[in-house]
Design an enzyme around this catalytic site. Structure first.
Site, PDB file in Angstrom:
ATOM      1  N   CYS A  99       0.862  -1.136  -0.024  1.00  0.00           N
ATOM      2  CA  CYS A  99       0.147   0.140   0.117  1.00  0.00           C
ATOM      3  C   CYS A  99       0.960   1.130   0.047  1.00  0.00           C
ATOM      4  O   CYS A  99       1.586   1.679  -1.036  1.00  0.00           O
ATOM      5  CB  CYS A  99      -0.847  -0.060   1.313  1.00  0.00           C
ATOM      6  SG  CYS A  99      -2.352   1.213   1.219  1.00  0.00           S
ATOM      7  N   HIS A 134      -3.187  -5.030   1.689  1.00  0.00           N
ATOM      8  CA  HIS A 134      -2.451  -5.269   2.830  1.00  0.00           C
ATOM      9  C   HIS A 134      -2.494  -6.920   3.488  1.00  0.00           C
ATOM     10  O   HIS A 134      -3.530  -7.246   4.258  1.00  0.00           O
ATOM     11  CB  HIS A 134      -3.025  -4.589   4.000  1.00  0.00           C
ATOM     12  CG  HIS A 134      -3.181  -3.034   3.868  1.00  0.00           C
ATOM     13  ND1 HIS A 134      -2.096  -2.512   4.364  1.00  0.00           N
ATOM     14  CD2 HIS A 134      -4.150  -2.430   3.226  1.00  0.00           C
ATOM     15  CE1 HIS A 134      -2.302  -0.981   4.097  1.00  0.00           C
ATOM     16  NE2 HIS A 134      -3.436  -0.973   3.386  1.00  0.00           N
ATOM     17  N   GLU A 178      -0.591  -8.009   5.604  1.00  0.00           N
ATOM     18  CA  GLU A 178      -0.237  -8.190   6.839  1.00  0.00           C
ATOM     19  C   GLU A 178      -1.554  -8.224   7.611  1.00  0.00           C
ATOM     20  O   GLU A 178      -1.383  -8.269   8.892  1.00  0.00           O
ATOM     21  CB  GLU A 178       0.762  -7.073   7.366  1.00  0.00           C
ATOM     22  CG  GLU A 178       0.431  -5.671   7.375  1.00  0.00           C
ATOM     23  CD  GLU A 178      -0.092  -5.051   6.158  1.00  0.00           C
ATOM     24  OE1 GLU A 178      -0.084  -5.599   4.951  1.00  0.00           O
ATOM     25  OE2 GLU A 178      -0.448  -3.624   6.051  1.00  0.00           O
TER      26      GLU A 178
END
Lengths: 201, 296
Positions: A82, A178, A180
């Protein structure tokens, strides 16, 4: 069990703790990078999501642009998610109106469009197909960018609704979403596994 | 595609995660928003008057003029937040319609409802709410808040209340963590908080959402102190634009939040910033002027 590779996470601001946790779950040794000296001894560096304007400002303030470029030139792998993907890009569209441009590492031969999918209210979750991964990957798009132009040496790993959302160029990886923020570790695994291979050239 | 989802708790909370280690600055004009963005703010909070002026002016403090909010949205590329009065459902609908990225249901404005907060889970836009203790924080999360900020005492330039609330919330969390599982229902009753969220705190040792500091942060050292105590980031209101040199102070506070563990860097950035905002000794405030007491 031998110690995993030493990987840095740029920790100026943003989702660096989540990346740290994902990497540690895969056995990597993680260093939080805030100053140029923190890059010593690393094999890879993740540039996390957050606010690219803020991170760019702090990269300038702490003279990190040159050292991160040098790190890449010396064979270090980089992955931007991002906002981190924006920091890697050669060209940035949708920079803050007051500046008209945004500083970046200019390593990845793409034009990245900031907020390509709209404001927060338009943020979404979905699944995307990523080259090299069997099953679709859950993807969280938050005020996400997209790769509007990709250079000749850039491999498109994933597209969504006609927009390129994941790319690779040599030792550079960039995702508009994302990984994560989900429990799916496959992209982190891909990145960590790449670090054990010898660097080309 | 059928599996695309928007406005989910995961998306709202994930967005809040992106502010971590950052500074969110109050601004009242597009020019101030540009200064905040240039200084490295992760978001700006658009409001008509900073808390220090709300204190001086008195009267009813309300949601800002949509025209001003639109100007600020147009002026910067970072996310724009704006405040609504506690319980003011319609102000929140208006801000959502304007495309504001985050709504602060804030005790700094004059409350619209002395009983109930907004049911935030009904909105697509994420909300941040203030809290003084764990029970209050979990009630707000139960209503759908995607981010919590400790209340502090806004507009005073005095960090003591922010410290008190941070220590209270974090201490309450440690207390819950230490209790055996069979005590949690009673703990939930005592905290007046949803049981499932108390269980979450017990298991994870943290709130289910990002927790920022706010209210009274005036110096880089104040901001770093809030990080040292264990919060995820900082809101700064009057502390910047009521100081002598807002640009320099804003930049220094941003750097202080990144390098809160590095006293050498903090020493360097704290130097020669000009005078901070004057500040108010909170002991002098009569109870009716204490903003943190608002919220139920």
């Amino acid at each position: 069990m031998s110690a995993g590779p030493r990987i840095g996470v740029l920790a100026l601001q943003g989702a660096y703790r989540e990346h740290r946790q994902r990497l540690e779950a895969l056995g990597a040794q993680v260093t939080e990078v805030r100053l140029p000296g923190d890059l010593a001894g690393l094999r890879g560096l993740i540039l996390p999501g957050g606010e690219s304007t803020t991170m760019a400002r702090l990269m300038t303030e702490y003279r990190l642009w040159g050292p991160v470029r040098d790190f890449h030139a010396a064979g270090g792998h980089l992955w931007g998610t991002c906002a981190g993907a924006i920091l890697l890009a050669r060209e940035v569209q949708g920079a803050p109106p007051q500046f008209g441009h945004q500083d970046s590492l200019a390593l990845l031969d793409v034009t990245v469009q900031r907020n390509a999918f709209g404001r927060q209210i338009d943020s979404f979750t979905t699944e995307v197909r990523v080259s090299g991964l069997e099953a679709p990957l859950p993807a969280v798009f938050i005020r996400a960018p997209a790769f509007a132009r990709t250079g000749a040496g850039v491999e498109r790993l994933s597209t969504y609704e006609g927009q390129t959302v994941a790319v690779r160029q040599g030792t550079l990886l960039a995702t508009a979403f994302h990984p994560e923020l989900t429990g799916d570790l496959r992209l982190h695994e891909l990145f960590v596994d790449g670090l054990t291979e010898p660097v080309a050239n | 595609m059928s599996d695309v989802q928007t406005g989910t708790p995961a998306l709202k909370q994930g967005f809040a995660e992106m502010f971590k280690g950052g500074v969110i600055m109050d601004v009242v004009t597009a020019d101030q928003a540009r200064i905040a963005e240039a200084a490295g703010a992760t978001a700006v909070m658009a409001l008509e008057r900073v808390p220090a002026d709300i204190r001086v002016d008195g009267g009813v403090a309300r949601m800002s003029d949509p025209k001003m909010i639109k100007e600020i949205i147009g002026a910067v590329s970072i996310p724009v937040m704006a405040k609504v009065r506690i319980g003011h459902i319609v102000e929140a609908q208006i801000l959502q319609a304007l495309g504001v990225d985050f709504i602060d249901e804030s005790e700094v404005l004059t409350p619209a409802d002395d009983q109930y907060h907004i049911l935030k889970s009904e909105f697509k836009v994420p909300f941040v709410c203030g809290a003084k203790n764990l029970g209050e924080a979990l009630r707000r999360v139960g209503e759908g808040a995607s981010m919590i900020r400790t209340k502090g005492e806004a507009g005073t330039g005095n960090v003591i209340e922010a410290v008190r609330h941070a220590r209270t919330v974090l201490g309450d969390i440690r207390t819950i963590q230490a209790r055996p599982a069979e005590e949690l229902m009673t703990a939930a009753r005592d905290l007046q908080a949803p049981y499932e969220l108390v269980k979450y705190v017990h298991q994870h040792g943290k709130l289910p959402v990002v927790n920022f500091a706010a209210g009274g942060v005036a110096t880089p050292a104040d901001a770093a102190l809030m990080m040292v105590l264990g919060l995820d980031g900082v809101f700064v209101g009057s502390g910047i634009f009521k100081s002598d040199n807002p640009e320099r102070r804003a930049q220094a506070i941003v750097k202080a939040v990144t390098h809160y563990q590095n006293p050498d860097v903090l020493a360097e950035i704290s130097e020669d910033l000009g005078a901070p905002m004057t500040g108010i000794n909170i002991d002098d405030l009569i109870p009716a002027e204490r903003l943190a007491a608002r919220g139920w």
